[in-house]
Scaffold this motif. Structure first.
Motif, short mmCIF file in Angstrom:
data_model
loop_
_atom_site.label_atom_id
_atom_site.label_comp_id
_atom_site.label_asym_id
_atom_site.label_seq_id
_atom_site.Cartn_x
_atom_site.Cartn_y
_atom_site.Cartn_z
N THR A 118 -0.57 -7.74 5.01
CA THR A 118 -0.57 -6.03 5.33
C THR A 118 -1.65 -6.03 6.22
O THR A 118 -2.64 -6.16 5.99
N ILE A 177 -5.76 2.71 -6.94
CA ILE A 177 -7.08 1.96 -6.34
C ILE A 177 -8.12 2.37 -7.43
O ILE A 177 -9.04 1.58 -7.55
N VAL A 200 -2.37 0.31 -4.58
CA VAL A 200 -2.05 -1.06 -3.95
C VAL A 200 -1.50 -2.07 -4.85
O VAL A 200 -1.74 -2.14 -6.20
N LEU A 230 -8.73 4.25 1.47
CA LEU A 230 -8.28 3.11 0.95
C LEU A 230 -9.34 2.01 0.53
O LEU A 230 -9.29 1.60 -0.52
N VAL A 238 0.89 -1.16 -0.07
CA VAL A 238 -0.02 -0.03 0.04
C VAL A 238 0.86 1.21 0.04
O VAL A 238 2.06 1.34 0.83
N GLU A 239 0.33 2.36 -0.92
CA GLU A 239 1.37 3.52 -0.67
C GLU A 239 0.43 4.62 -0.93
O GLU A 239 -0.75 4.68 -1.71
N ILE A 281 -3.34 6.93 -4.07
CA ILE A 281 -3.50 5.73 -3.44
C ILE A 281 -3.14 4.73 -4.17
O ILE A 281 -3.91 4.42 -5.39
N ILE A 309 -4.98 -7.96 2.86
CA ILE A 309 -4.92 -6.75 3.57
C ILE A 309 -5.72 -6.74 4.64
O ILE A 309 -7.19 -6.73 4.55
N ILE A 357 -9.69 -6.86 1.09
CA ILE A 357 -9.47 -5.95 2.13
C ILE A 357 -10.41 -6.66 3.37
O ILE A 357 -11.74 -6.68 2.95
#
Length: 553
Positions: free
Chosen positions: A489, A366, A361, A348, A301-302, A359, A459, A378
């Motif tokens: 994550t 995303i 992934v 997110l 994730v960023e 954002i 996630i 998620i």
């Protein structure tokens, strides 16, 4: 047939035969009329019922896809009223309203044609009052539409008030607010009664006016037609038939009034439904190309230069956030209340829409990931737990299409929910009531945690997921979770620093800005905001321990 029967009966030679022939013909005509009316009523009512079901399904489906910002301002009771009362009003317009119009048109055309055939001039004089009907309908229609809409809106407010009151009945009774709530409801109910009474008054004036117009026509026919019968220019049979056809026009006149009522209510309701359907759906539901051949999501994730402002807010909730979370690591997010922690994970999840390319992934924006693929990747436990009416098993399996039902026990064990389940007589099949009323706060959180675990997502987001459990239970959950989250994550939001100290990375937010990040040891050594928060919590725990040692509550 009535005309022929009377005129024939008055001629002595044909009287006996006409008393058999014409009643039989009248009976046959009535039977045919009843059959055809039955056929079109079945078709029109069936059509309206199908339209009602389709419209209700469409509105509900549309509501499911609206952005969360819409529900921040919309009242649940109002939306429920639109889904029930308003759609019912539309169905009445399309059903009985359409039926009344079809019936009225057929009867008016049929009756007027025969009236003109019998006596054109008498038909002309009897219809002189008819042009007044559109004038009356137009004048009263405007007022009825406005008050119908206001009445329906007031009913929505009353529904919303009742729903909110019953949902918060524990708080109402705990704070002894029953009388205040009763007074509030009485005020809303009185306003609804006032608007309903004024609407009833309008209809009370409208309907008699329509009947007066019908009475004027009957008066004209009685006077002019009676004179013609006495003068011998019109037979008694023709007069009786003419008055019969004129009487048949009474229902169409009434149908015009009824249809005006249904039209005003239906259009007012339809405009309220259109307000919902005209609201744009969330961008997350826009179709994207299928990704059947894409590799499984690993969970990197960023957040890149992320800034977000809620609609109507003066200041941004998040400001220029830059954060990289490698796949399979645990990242804790801490900070004061309102610092933007939950906002970060909501973005997110695309519960709110971030800007493009902010954002990522696994290196993919995303907003370019298919919605279903992102949702399946998620597992989310929010701080505001919501459980649905049903069994514990149903709530754990909610949305877990990729989770096997036989893994319910394992998910409950990791979430430390099994001891509570064993106390229930029906086990996992125990019905927990609306919003999980039968469960404690801690049991609700553990049920929601099991719901996220059973998905086995790459996630995991835990947004203050242990706030309602005691420290001992939290430690047990964290021990079980440590094994489960290996290779996944994990974004861990908590106000308790004891919960996050073992995270691979800790991020500190303040007023929407990322001011510190690092491991627990690094942040303590830095002696910044995280250190101050850690020191305050340690001091609070020491004071609490001393109080318990001295026997104080």
């Amino acid at each position: 047939m009535i005309k022929g029967g009377i005129d024939t009966a008055l001629r002595a030679g044909d009287a006996e035969r006409s008393l058999i022939k014409y009643p039989a013909l009248i009976l046959l005509g009535a039977a045919l009329q009843g059959f055809f009316r039955y056929c079109w009523r079945i078709n029109i009512h069936g059509f309206s019922r199908r339209c009602e079901a389709d419209l209700r399904d469409r509105v509900f489906s549309h509501l499911q896809k609206l952005p969360l910002s819409y529900f921040q301002y919309a009242k649940t009771g109002d939306l429920m009223s639109r889904l029930t009362n308003d759609i019912h009003a539309v169905r009445e317009l399309m059903g009985f309203g359409s039926l009344a119009i079809v019936d009225a048109v057929v009867v008016i055309v049929f009756s007027l044609t025969l009236m003109i055939t019998i006596n054109p001039w008498l038909a002309f004089w009897s219809m002189l009052a008819m042009p007044l009907i559109p004038i009356v309908v137009r004048f009263f229609g405007r007022q009825i539409f406005r008050w119908s809409r206001d009445t329906q809106a007031q009913l929505s407010d009353m529904s919303a008030y009742v729903l909110e009151n019953l949902s918060g009945i524990r708080v109402v009774q705990a704070y002894a607010q029953e009388q205040n709530q009763i007074r509030g409801f009485d005020a809303i109910s009185s306003e609804y009664r006032r608007k309903s009474m004024w609407l009833t008054t309008l209809w009370g004036i409208f309907w008699p006016l329509m009947q007066v117009m019908a009475g004027l026509a009957a008066t004209v026919v009685l006077w002019l037609g009676g004179r013609q019968v006495l003068q011998g220019t019109m037979t008694l049979g023709e007069y009786v038939a003419f008055t019969g056809y004129l009487g048949m026009l009474t229902w169409p006149l009434m149908a015009i009034g009824y249809t005006a009522n249904q039209y005003q209510r239906g259009t007012a309701a339809l405009s309220r439904i259109a307000e919902v359907l005209d609201t744009p759906i969330s961008p997350r539901y826009r179709a994207l190309p299928a990704s059947n051949g894409s590799p499984p999501i690993r969970g990197a994730v960023e957040f890149r230069n992320l800034t977000f402002v809620y609609a109507g807010a003066d200041a941004p909730a998040l400001k220029n956030i830059n954060l990289q979370i490698p796949a399979g690591t645990v990242c804790a997010i801490v900070g004061e209340t309102g610092s933007g922690k939950s906002t970060l994970v909501n973005l997110l999840l695309r519960l709110y829409e971030p800007e493009d390319r902010t954002i990522f992934v696994d290196g993919v924006d995303i907003k370019q990931l298919p919605r279903r693929r992102l949702e399946d990747a998620i597992g989310y436990v929010s701080q505001d737990i919501f459980l649905f009416f049903g069994s514990v098993r149903d709530n754990i399996l909610l949305g877990a299409e990729n989770g096997e039902t036989d893994r319910v026990d394992e998910a409950a064990r990791i979430a430390q929910l099994l001891p509570a389940i064993e106390l229930f007589g029906a086990g996992f099949d125990t019905v927990i009531g609306e919003r999980g009323m039968r469960l404690s706060g801690g049991q609700k959180q553990r049920t929601a945690l099991a719901r996220a675990i059973i998905k086995k997502p790459p996630i995991v987001i835990l947004d203050d997921a242990f706030s309602s459990v005691d420290a001992e239970t939290e430690d047990e959950i964290l021990r079980e979770l440590k094994q489960f989250t290996q290779g996944r994550t994990t974004l861990l939001i908590s106000h308790r620093l004891s919960t996050v100290r073992d995270a691979d990375r800790i991020v500190y937010l303040r007023a929407g800005e990322l001011i510190e990040q690092g491991t627990h040891t690094e942040l303590i050594a830095r002696r910044g905001a995280y250190y101050e928060l850690y020191r305050r919590q340690n001091l609070a725990r020491e004071v609490e321990s001393m109080a318990r040692a001295e026997g104080r509550p």
